[in-house]
Every structure is written in C-alpha cells, then in structure tokens.
Design a protein around this motif. Sequence first.
Motif, mmCIF file in Angstrom:
data_model
loop_
_atom_site.group_PDB
_atom_site.id
_atom_site.type_symbol
_atom_site.label_atom_id
_atom_site.label_comp_id
_atom_site.label_asym_id
_atom_site.label_seq_id
_atom_site.Cartn_x
_atom_site.Cartn_y
_atom_site.Cartn_z
ATOM 1 N N ALA A 4 0.714 -1.011 -0.026
ATOM 2 C CA ALA A 4 0.238 0.142 -0.091
ATOM 3 C C ALA A 4 0.921 1.271 0.075
ATOM 4 O O ALA A 4 0.527 2.267 -0.656
ATOM 5 C CB ALA A 4 -0.897 -0.078 1.152
ATOM 6 N N TYR A 5 2.126 1.165 0.730
ATOM 7 C CA TYR A 5 2.835 2.517 0.671
ATOM 8 C C TYR A 5 4.286 2.187 0.033
ATOM 9 O O TYR A 5 5.017 0.863 0.317
ATOM 10 C CB TYR A 5 3.138 2.710 2.216
ATOM 11 C CG TYR A 5 1.937 3.346 2.868
ATOM 12 C CD1 TYR A 5 1.695 4.738 2.915
ATOM 13 C CD2 TYR A 5 1.192 2.381 3.534
ATOM 14 C CE1 TYR A 5 0.667 5.183 3.346
ATOM 15 C CE2 TYR A 5 -0.104 2.926 4.189
ATOM 16 C CZ TYR A 5 -0.284 4.231 3.980
ATOM 17 O OH TYR A 5 -1.295 4.789 4.818
ATOM 18 N N GLY A 32 2.016 7.525 -11.509
ATOM 19 C CA GLY A 32 1.207 7.099 -10.425
ATOM 20 C C GLY A 32 2.002 6.602 -9.276
ATOM 21 O O GLY A 32 3.293 6.785 -9.120
ATOM 22 N N ARG A 33 1.300 6.104 -8.373
ATOM 23 C CA ARG A 33 1.873 5.791 -7.085
ATOM 24 C C ARG A 33 2.758 4.455 -6.953
ATOM 25 O O ARG A 33 4.061 4.503 -7.149
ATOM 26 C CB ARG A 33 1.135 5.468 -5.885
ATOM 27 C CG ARG A 33 1.401 5.398 -4.537
ATOM 28 C CD ARG A 33 0.412 5.864 -3.469
ATOM 29 N NE ARG A 33 0.602 5.436 -2.104
ATOM 30 C CZ ARG A 33 0.252 6.066 -1.233
ATOM 31 N NH1 ARG A 33 -0.617 6.815 -1.430
ATOM 32 N NH2 ARG A 33 0.476 5.680 -0.085
ATOM 33 N N ASN A 40 3.395 9.311 -3.885
ATOM 34 C CA ASN A 40 2.112 10.259 -4.267
ATOM 35 C C ASN A 40 0.806 10.125 -3.695
ATOM 36 O O ASN A 40 0.530 9.206 -3.754
ATOM 37 C CB ASN A 40 1.780 9.987 -5.835
ATOM 38 C CG ASN A 40 3.111 10.192 -6.644
ATOM 39 O OD1 ASN A 40 3.915 11.147 -6.398
ATOM 40 N ND2 ASN A 40 3.359 9.495 -7.740
ATOM 41 N N ASN A 41 0.138 11.234 -3.421
ATOM 42 C CA ASN A 41 -1.172 11.386 -3.171
ATOM 43 C C ASN A 41 -1.890 11.613 -4.592
ATOM 44 O O ASN A 41 -1.446 11.411 -5.736
ATOM 45 C CB ASN A 41 -1.697 12.575 -2.448
ATOM 46 C CG ASN A 41 -1.329 12.570 -0.885
ATOM 47 O OD1 ASN A 41 -1.419 11.507 -0.323
ATOM 48 N ND2 ASN A 41 -0.706 13.559 -0.324
ATOM 49 N N GLN A 42 -3.351 11.422 -4.279
ATOM 50 C CA GLN A 42 -4.199 11.237 -5.697
ATOM 51 C C GLN A 42 -4.032 12.518 -6.661
ATOM 52 O O GLN A 42 -3.859 12.284 -7.628
ATOM 53 C CB GLN A 42 -5.818 11.493 -5.236
ATOM 54 C CG GLN A 42 -6.184 10.236 -4.626
ATOM 55 C CD GLN A 42 -7.637 10.203 -4.114
ATOM 56 O OE1 GLN A 42 -8.427 10.427 -5.046
ATOM 57 N NE2 GLN A 42 -8.240 9.837 -2.917
ATOM 58 N N ASP A 43 -3.674 13.730 -6.143
ATOM 59 C CA ASP A 43 -3.694 14.644 -6.981
ATOM 60 C C ASP A 43 -2.298 14.554 -7.613
ATOM 61 O O ASP A 43 -2.103 15.010 -8.890
ATOM 62 C CB ASP A 43 -3.431 16.001 -6.290
ATOM 63 C CG ASP A 43 -2.693 16.050 -5.164
ATOM 64 O OD1 ASP A 43 -2.285 15.273 -4.655
ATOM 65 O OD2 ASP A 43 -2.444 17.321 -4.451
ATOM 66 N N SER A 45 -0.676 11.900 -8.424
ATOM 67 C CA SER A 45 -0.985 10.552 -9.227
ATOM 68 C C SER A 45 -1.633 11.126 -10.526
ATOM 69 O O SER A 45 -1.315 10.469 -11.853
ATOM 70 C CB SER A 45 -1.565 9.446 -8.627
ATOM 71 O OG SER A 45 -1.067 9.064 -7.554
HETATM 72 C C1 LIG Z 1 -4.526 4.014 3.317
HETATM 73 C C2 LIG Z 1 -4.299 5.186 2.178
HETATM 74 C C3 LIG Z 1 -4.921 6.402 2.421
HETATM 75 C C4 LIG Z 1 -4.498 7.282 1.602
HETATM 76 N N1 LIG Z 1 -5.182 8.407 1.644
HETATM 77 C C5 LIG Z 1 -5.125 9.503 0.710
HETATM 78 C C6 LIG Z 1 -5.774 10.826 0.958
HETATM 79 O O1 LIG Z 1 -6.292 11.006 1.966
HETATM 80 N N2 LIG Z 1 -5.527 11.757 0.027
HETATM 81 C C7 LIG Z 1 -4.900 11.418 -1.278
HETATM 82 O O2 LIG Z 1 -4.850 12.518 -1.953
HETATM 83 N N3 LIG Z 1 -4.272 10.319 -1.422
HETATM 84 C C8 LIG Z 1 -4.421 9.374 -0.527
HETATM 85 N N4 LIG Z 1 -3.855 8.245 -0.736
HETATM 86 C C9 LIG Z 1 -2.956 8.025 -1.828
HETATM 87 C C10 LIG Z 1 -4.106 7.727 -3.178
HETATM 88 O O3 LIG Z 1 -4.691 6.645 -2.765
HETATM 89 C C11 LIG Z 1 -2.758 7.340 -4.205
HETATM 90 O O4 LIG Z 1 -2.150 8.371 -4.414
HETATM 91 C C12 LIG Z 1 -3.646 7.092 -5.555
HETATM 92 O O5 LIG Z 1 -4.597 6.133 -5.573
HETATM 93 C C13 LIG Z 1 -2.679 6.619 -6.713
HETATM 94 O O6 LIG Z 1 -3.355 6.478 -8.015
HETATM 95 P P1 LIG Z 1 -2.627 5.496 -8.808
HETATM 96 O O7 LIG Z 1 -3.472 5.530 -10.278
HETATM 97 O O8 LIG Z 1 -1.346 5.602 -9.082
HETATM 98 O O9 LIG Z 1 -2.990 3.787 -8.294
HETATM 99 P P2 LIG Z 1 -4.118 3.044 -7.720
HETATM 100 O O10 LIG Z 1 -5.233 3.893 -7.351
HETATM 101 O O11 LIG Z 1 -3.529 2.169 -6.644
HETATM 102 O O12 LIG Z 1 -4.586 2.383 -9.036
HETATM 103 C C14 LIG Z 1 -3.720 1.289 -9.591
HETATM 104 C C15 LIG Z 1 -4.837 0.208 -10.079
HETATM 105 O O13 LIG Z 1 -4.286 -0.857 -10.748
HETATM 106 C C16 LIG Z 1 -4.620 -1.964 -10.699
HETATM 107 N N5 LIG Z 1 -3.742 -3.092 -10.732
HETATM 108 C C17 LIG Z 1 -2.609 -3.246 -10.166
HETATM 109 N N6 LIG Z 1 -2.073 -4.156 -10.729
HETATM 110 C C18 LIG Z 1 -2.607 -4.494 -11.990
HETATM 111 C C19 LIG Z 1 -2.454 -5.431 -13.062
HETATM 112 N N7 LIG Z 1 -1.338 -6.226 -13.128
HETATM 113 N N8 LIG Z 1 -3.401 -5.480 -13.966
HETATM 114 C C20 LIG Z 1 -4.400 -4.691 -13.837
HETATM 115 N N9 LIG Z 1 -4.597 -3.922 -12.814
HETATM 116 C C21 LIG Z 1 -3.672 -3.660 -12.107
HETATM 117 C C22 LIG Z 1 -5.146 -2.039 -9.100
HETATM 118 O O14 LIG Z 1 -6.137 -2.694 -8.920
HETATM 119 C C23 LIG Z 1 -5.614 -0.352 -8.957
HETATM 120 O O15 LIG Z 1 -7.127 -0.375 -9.208
HETATM 121 C C24 LIG Z 1 -3.868 7.067 0.028
HETATM 122 C C25 LIG Z 1 -3.361 5.955 0.063
HETATM 123 C C26 LIG Z 1 -3.619 4.861 1.088
HETATM 124 C C27 LIG Z 1 -2.727 3.544 0.654
#
Ligand SMILES: Cc1cc2nc3c(=O)[nH]c(=O)nc-3n(C[C@H](O)[C@H](O)[C@H](O)COP(=O)(O)OP(=O)(O)OC[C@H]3O[C@@H](n4cnc5c(N)ncnc54)[C@H](O)[C@@H]3O)c2cc1C
Length: 79
Positions: A4-5, A32-33, A40-43, A45
């Motif tokens: 997750a981290y 992305g993260r 990275n946070n959501q913004d 990412s």
């Molecule tokens: C506990 C926690 C709390 C958080 N709180 C905040 C907050 O308050 N504010 C904030 O801005 N950010 C927060 N974040 C961070 C935020 O969740 C991330 O920065 C953001 O979701 C990253 O987006 P992403 O698109 O990079 O990855 P993700 O949202 O992780 O998306 C990746 C996607 O890829 C999919 N995937 C993985 N492997 C494969 C594969 N082999 N084939 C197909 N699909 C796959 C996964 O299932 C997932 O759906 C938090 C994170 C955590 C863990």
Amino acid sequence: MPKAYPAYFGTYSKFDSIKSFTNGIENLFLIGRNGMHKYNNQDHSMLTAITAVNNIINGVKTKDNIWNINLEDEYHEEK
Ligand SMILES: Cc1cc2nc3c(=O)[nH]c(=O)nc-3n(C[C@H](O)[C@H](O)[C@H](O)COP(=O)(O)OP(=O)(O)OC[C@H]3O[C@@H](n4cnc5c(N)ncnc54)[C@H](O)[C@@H]3O)c2cc1C
C-alpha cells in the motif's frame, strides 16, 4: 494491504538505475503511485498521468517533467 505504501529502504538507493533504464523506453510511461514507486497522493498521481498524456500529444520526449511532480520525498502524513 501489502504494498500500500512505497518503501524508501532496501534497494531504493539504487532506484535511479531503474529510472534511467525505463526512461530509455520511449513509449513506456511510469506514472502514479506504484508505477513510480513514489509516495504520491491522488492529485500527484493524476498529474503524472495528465503530464504523460500531454507529453505524448506534444511530442515531448523527456520524462523529467513527470518525475519532477511531487519531488519532496517526505511522508505527508508525518507531523
Ligand atoms: C491508506 C491510504 C490512504 C490514502 N489517503 C489519501 C488521501 O487522503 N488523499 C490522497 O490524495 N491520497 C491518499 N492516498 C494515496 C492515493 O490512494 C494514491 O496516491 C492514488 O490512489 C494512486 O493512484 P494510482 O492511479 O497511481 O494507483 P491506484 O489507485 O493504486 O490504482 C492502481 C490500479 O491498478 C490496478 N492494478 C494493479 N496491478 C494490476 C495488474 N497487473 N493488472 C491490472 N490492474 C492492476 C489496481 O487494482 C488499482 O485499481 C492514500 C493511500 C493509502 C494506501
């Protein structure tokens, strides 16, 4: 939840080797993260994805502007 981290220990000190290698693959964009192994946070990412798309549309070959998003590698939730 495993992975997750992004972890900044172990072989993280050698991360630049992976970055250089993947930067050399023109049509591969680490975003992305988990994609960038970066706290990275959501913004951040979403901005990495937007920047990658803009680079593709505008023919920008460098990926520096993607890596420059969220440069401060600190834990945002720490006081
Ligand atoms: C506990 C926690 C709390 C958080 N709180 C905040 C907050 O308050 N504010 C904030 O801005 N950010 C927060 N974040 C961070 C935020 O969740 C991330 O920065 C953001 O979701 C990253 O987006 P992403 O698109 O990079 O990855 P993700 O949202 O992780 O998306 C990746 C996607 O890829 C999919 N995937 C993985 N492997 C494969 C594969 N082999 N084939 C197909 N699909 C796959 C996964 O299932 C997932 O759906 C938090 C994170 C955590 C863990």
